[in-house]
Design a protein around this motif. Structure first.
Motif, PDB file in Angstrom:
ATOM      1  N   CYS A  30      10.808  -3.862  21.378  1.00 38.49           N
ATOM      2  CA  CYS A  30      10.228  -4.772  20.398  1.00 38.49           C
ATOM      3  C   CYS A  30      10.852  -6.149  20.617  1.00 38.49           C
ATOM      4  N   LEU A  31      10.009  -7.112  20.981  1.00 40.43           N
ATOM      5  CA  LEU A  31      10.468  -8.484  21.192  1.00 40.43           C
ATOM      6  C   LEU A  31      10.077  -9.338  20.006  1.00 40.43           C
ATOM      7  N   GLU A  32      10.952 -10.235  19.640  1.00 39.75           N
ATOM      8  CA  GLU A  32      10.661 -11.234  18.616  1.00 39.75           C
ATOM      9  C   GLU A  32      10.546 -12.567  19.356  1.00 39.75           C
ATOM     10  N   ILE A  33       9.380 -13.189  19.240  1.00 38.51           N
ATOM     11  CA  ILE A  33       9.111 -14.418  19.983  1.00 38.51           C
ATOM     12  C   ILE A  33       8.644 -15.492  19.010  1.00 38.51           C
ATOM     13  N   LEU A  62       5.458  -1.922  24.601  1.00 41.50           N
ATOM     14  CA  LEU A  62       5.959  -3.256  24.273  1.00 41.50           C
ATOM     15  C   LEU A  62       5.293  -3.730  22.990  1.00 41.50           C
ATOM     16  N   ASP A  63       6.110  -3.999  21.982  1.00 42.87           N
ATOM     17  CA  ASP A  63       5.631  -4.566  20.721  1.00 42.87           C
ATOM     18  C   ASP A  63       6.160  -5.987  20.624  1.00 42.87           C
ATOM     19  N   ILE A  64       5.312  -6.892  20.177  1.00 45.38           N
ATOM     20  CA  ILE A  64       5.708  -8.294  20.068  1.00 45.38           C
ATOM     21  C   ILE A  64       5.501  -8.768  18.639  1.00 45.38           C
ATOM     22  N   LEU A  65       6.558  -9.313  18.065  1.00 48.35           N
ATOM     23  CA  LEU A  65       6.507  -9.905  16.735  1.00 48.35           C
ATOM     24  C   LEU A  65       6.600 -11.413  16.898  1.00 48.35           C
ATOM     25  N   LYS A  66       5.587 -12.122  16.457  1.00 51.51           N
ATOM     26  CA  LYS A  66       5.604 -13.586  16.522  1.00 51.51           C
ATOM     27  C   LYS A  66       6.252 -14.103  15.242  1.00 51.51           C
ATOM     28  N   THR A  67       7.231 -14.989  15.400  1.00 50.49           N
ATOM     29  CA  THR A  67       7.872 -15.588  14.233  1.00 50.49           C
ATOM     30  C   THR A  67       7.344 -17.004  14.047  1.00 50.49           C
ATOM     31  N   GLU A  68       7.296 -17.438  12.819  1.00 42.54           N
ATOM     32  CA  GLU A  68       6.752 -18.764  12.531  1.00 42.54           C
ATOM     33  C   GLU A  68       7.716 -19.852  12.971  1.00 42.54           C
ATOM     34  N   ALA A  69       7.131 -20.995  13.204  1.00 43.47           N
ATOM     35  CA  ALA A  69       7.937 -22.175  13.540  1.00 43.47           C
ATOM     36  C   ALA A  69       8.325 -22.873  12.243  1.00 43.47           C
TER      37      ALA A  69
END
Length: 113
Positions: A30-33, A62-69
């Protein structure tokens, strides 16, 4: 495509951690991007499958978590969410923003066996 280099770095990290922690297989990564990290998610997913072939993470999901800017607005002193660099402050309209989040990329979780 720098996403392939990112995937190669992820593979190296997984191999180092496997040696350090004693696991033999990675089932999920799990990636945090952050939204401002400059990573093309579809290219990263493709690169992940290619780079992980023959490794301990060959069949890993592969799981991707998008974080806010986030940014801090100098004139109004608020922390605000932004969609992209150079956006105005959504509160006061100023362009004097200092980015405080959304540029990071990290491995958040691993499922291993």
């Amino acid at each position: 495509m720098h996403e392939m280099a990112i995937c190669e770095s992820i593979r190296a990290i997984l191999e180092e951690e496997a040696a350090r922690q004693g696991f033999a297989r990675v089932d999920r990564v799990c990636l945090e991007i952050g939204r401002l990290a400059g990573v093309e998610v579809e290219a990263l997913k493709f690169g992940f499958d290619v780079v992980m072939r023959g490794s301990l993470a060959e069949s890993a999901r592969l799981d991707i978590l998008k974080t806010e800017a986030r940014a801090w607005c100098v004139p109004c002193g608020r922390s605000v969410a932004i969609a992209q660099r150079y956006d105005p402050c959504p509160v006061c309209g100023s362009h004097q923003l200092q980015v405080t989040g959304g540029e990071e990329m990290r491995i958040k979780e691993l499922e291993v066996s």
